[in-house]
Enzyme design. Structure first.
Site, mmCIF file in Angstrom:
data_model
loop_
_atom_site.group_PDB
_atom_site.id
_atom_site.type_symbol
_atom_site.label_atom_id
_atom_site.label_comp_id
_atom_site.label_asym_id
_atom_site.label_seq_id
_atom_site.Cartn_x
_atom_site.Cartn_y
_atom_site.Cartn_z
ATOM 1 N N ASP A 1 0.822 -1.210 0.000
ATOM 2 C CA ASP A 1 0.000 0.000 0.000
ATOM 3 C C ASP A 1 0.862 1.270 0.000
ATOM 4 O O ASP A 1 2.049 1.240 0.327
ATOM 5 C CB ASP A 1 -0.878 -0.018 1.255
ATOM 6 C CG ASP A 1 -2.191 0.722 1.069
ATOM 7 O OD1 ASP A 1 -2.305 1.548 0.147
ATOM 8 O OD2 ASP A 1 -3.116 0.462 1.857
ATOM 9 N N GLU B 1 -5.663 -1.507 -6.665
ATOM 10 C CA GLU B 1 -6.743 -0.598 -6.265
ATOM 11 C C GLU B 1 -6.912 0.444 -7.367
ATOM 12 O O GLU B 1 -7.583 0.192 -8.346
ATOM 13 C CB GLU B 1 -6.458 0.040 -4.912
ATOM 14 C CG GLU B 1 -7.652 0.828 -4.392
ATOM 15 C CD GLU B 1 -7.394 1.483 -3.043
ATOM 16 O OE1 GLU B 1 -8.366 1.762 -2.334
ATOM 17 O OE2 GLU B 1 -6.223 1.720 -2.702
ATOM 18 N N GLU C 1 -14.092 1.217 0.231
ATOM 19 C CA GLU C 1 -13.285 1.645 1.379
ATOM 20 C C GLU C 1 -13.630 3.064 1.819
ATOM 21 O O GLU C 1 -13.506 3.410 2.994
ATOM 22 C CB GLU C 1 -11.808 1.548 0.992
ATOM 23 C CG GLU C 1 -10.824 2.012 2.029
ATOM 24 C CD GLU C 1 -9.391 1.894 1.535
ATOM 25 O OE1 GLU C 1 -8.647 2.884 1.665
ATOM 26 O OE2 GLU C 1 -9.026 0.824 1.014
#
Length: 606
Positions: free
Chosen positions: A373, A422, A428
């Site tokens: 991430d 993503e 989210e």
């Protein structure tokens, strides 16, 4: 002959000459134009401008770095691609193109779009050559474009003007230059020593601007492919052009790569991955629903610090998942983007020796994959770092999901262990701000025609309960997203007690949900309004549709292409909040389905 008769005869002859002149002019232009193998796409070179036409309708003008008029004398080289994917909208991919060359410019005209790049040789310790590619998007053209951000997490609002701020735009960009004719602009095949790019506009001129790249080149070098998918919405949705122009797989052994559905803790418990008892609940849910994976998200490195965990560590959580027959994935901070104040673990992957040690440890304890991430954009260093991560992960049989990362640009073919990325404003965001609640339905109905066209998308779909901020899309709408969106790792957002409270038929659907498809077809829809797609896995068709509006609507659903079948199960909204599902089984397939506001449906057809 009277004056009027004489005038009419002369005028008719003049008209015939004009028509014949226009006809022969058109034939001459068509003969000069370069074309796709099936003849539907043509590109007419006009000095430094390429005019792209679809079935003789002008679609897009592309300015190039070179005088492309010499392409008229270029003999085409036939290109045919035929390859297998492990995930995606189609496992067996084929496409054909005619390739033309003029100086540094290489132009390929595929049956579903164009791709161009610039190739240079004999460079001597020089910076990357400057690129001058420009797309001209006239004012008034319908478009769905996302303002650029490092993580590509924004909306694609419909617009007809370029007079908006800021003037920096991310890929993909969807245009409708003619009614029913679309063009999707993106790029593909990022290799080492290359940065990704975005678009900057000055009025109607949208320039391709590569991100920071400080590499100096000696020898040969080329740009990534600039790609435009062209055709009907059906052509755009089904296109594999992004992977068609990308490098073939660099992995010799791919038998260990298994796509699948994932139970995911963050949406309902965004600090829950440091709590062993919470992780156990998501493992147990995965086991009950027969999901192959569970993701242990950020902060797992703090697990042993919590007194309530009684000394349990990430290794204990991994061992528990494996004992239940569930393969664990774990999260890492890339440590090149958000670092200060961000969750960990951090700085474990940046140096080659640290990365090798960390991934060897993951493999040893039984971790099946990693979610990495917080990257920092499209620059060349990030692009090389991502490839370093993919190659090291492959050596240790680890699946990869890039989060907080740029959009896919073809690596899903080159590195098949990259199962998702993503690069999308997804579910989210219910955890972050209230903005998504009112815009989700329309946004959801835009993504099948924009972001998800170019590669796997970790939207994290399907929530029947609420996160920090509520959702107002229906149950059937949420269920439809699980197959409307393509992702090799499909993370389910909701909490265990919500999934396990659904009717058994819904639980069975999730248990049997494929995430790799033999075929994908557009059925009906329009960006932001609605979307109906059909995907085939083996002999079973899955059809999903969503209403992107706040009003009831009827979705066109002509499934005559499916042919013979024995049974179909339909999941729709009942309209009753106390009992929200209407689930029926039969053999007849209606050609239209009524949907609630922000509603949807799912068909499973055997």
């Amino acid at each position: 002959m009277s004056f009027f008769a004489n005038f009419a005869a002369v005028n008719m002859a003049s008209m015939k000459r004009t028509v014949l002149s226009l006809f022969f002019s058109f034939c001459a232009v068509t003969m000069m134009a370069q074309q796709s193998p099936d003849g539907r796409l043509t590109v007419e070179p006009r000095q430094q401008v390429l005019v792209v036409c679809y079935q003789q309708q002008p679609v897009l003008e592309v300015e190039t770095s070179v005088d492309a008029s010499a392409l008229r004398q270029s003999e085409p080289r036939q290109i045919r691609v035929d390859y297998q994917m492990l995930t995606g909208k189609r496992l067996h991919c084929t496409n054909e193109a005619n390739e033309y060359r003029c100086g540094a410019l290489v132009l390929r005209i595929y049956n579903d779009g164009i791709a161009l790049r610039y190739e240079y040789s004999g460079l001597k310790d020089e910076p990357c050559p400057e690129e001058q590619t420009v797309y001209r998007i006239p004012e008034g053209t319908r478009r769905w474009m996302q303002q650029w951000t490092e993580a590509y997490e924004g909306f694609f609002p419909q617009s007809t003007t370029c007079k908006m701020k800021p003037e920096r735009w991310g890929y993909p960009a969807l245009l409708e230059p003619q009614d029913g004719v679309f063009a999707l602009i993106s790029e593909a095949n990022i290799e080492r020593q290359q940065s990704a790019s975005c678009l900057y506009n000055d009025g109607e001129r949208f320039r391709v601007v590569p991100a920071e790249n400080e590499v100096r080149i000696t020898g040969d070098w080329h740009t990534p492919w600039r790609v435009v998918i062209v055709g009907s919405l059906a052509d755009v949705v089904a296109s594999t052009l992004i992977t068609d122009v990308s490098e073939p797989s660099k992995l010799d052994d791919t038998d260990w790569i298994k796509p699948g559905v994932v139970s995911w803790v963050y949406w309902a418990n965004n600090h829950g991955s440091n709590d062993y008892s919470i992780i156990k609940k998501y493992v147990d849910m995965a086991a009950t629903l027969h999901l192959p994976y569970v993701l242990i998200d950020a902060e797992w490195d703090e697990m042993e610090k919590l007194a309530s965990n009684e000394g349990k560590t990430i290794e204990d959580a991994v061992a528990y998942a494996r004992q239940q027959g569930v393969k664990p994935l774990i999260w890492y901070n890339s440590s090149v983007g958000w670092i200060d104040g961000a969750p960990g673990p951090k700085f474990r992957l940046n140096k080659p020796e640290d990365r090798e040690r960390e991934f060897a440890w993951c493999e040893k304890i039984g971790v099946a994959g990693v979610k990495i991430d917080f990257f920092s954009g499209d620059n060349q260093k990030n692009m090389d770092y991502c490839q370093d991560l993919l190659e090291c992960a492959a050596r240790h049989h680890l699946l990869v999901n890039f989060h907080g990362a740029p959009i896919p640009r073809g690596w899903q073919r080159t590195y098949p262990n990259l199962l998702s990325t993503e690069g999308v404003y997804g579910a989210e965001w219910y955890n972050n701000v209230p903005t998504f609640t009112a815009r989700a339905a329309s946004h959801n109905a835009t993504l099948p025609f924009t972001r998800n066209v170019i590669g796997p998308m970790d939207y994290t779909p399907c929530a029947f309960s609420d996160s920090q901020h509520p959702h107002i899309t229906s149950h059937a709408h949420e269920l439809a997203l699980t197959m409307l969106y393509e992702s090799g790792l499909q993370h389910l957002a909701d909490r265990p007690e919500s999934f396990l409270a659904q009717p058994q038929a819904v639980q069975d659907f999730l248990s049997q949900l494929p995430v790799a498809w033999d075929e994908t077809r557009f059925v009906s829809g329009y960006p932001g309004k609605s979307a109906v797609l059909a995907r085939r896995s083996g002999n079973v068709w899955y059809v999903a549709g969503i209403n992107g509006s706040d009003e009831p609507c009827t979705l066109d659903c002509d499934l005559s292409f499916i042919g013979s079948h024995q049974q179909a199960t339909l999941f729709v909204d009942s309209g009753d909040a106390a009992s929200p599902w209407q689930i029926t089984t039969g053999s007849e397939l209606p050609k239209a389905i009524a949907c609630q506001p922000r509603g949807g449906f799912v068909y499973v057809i055997h």
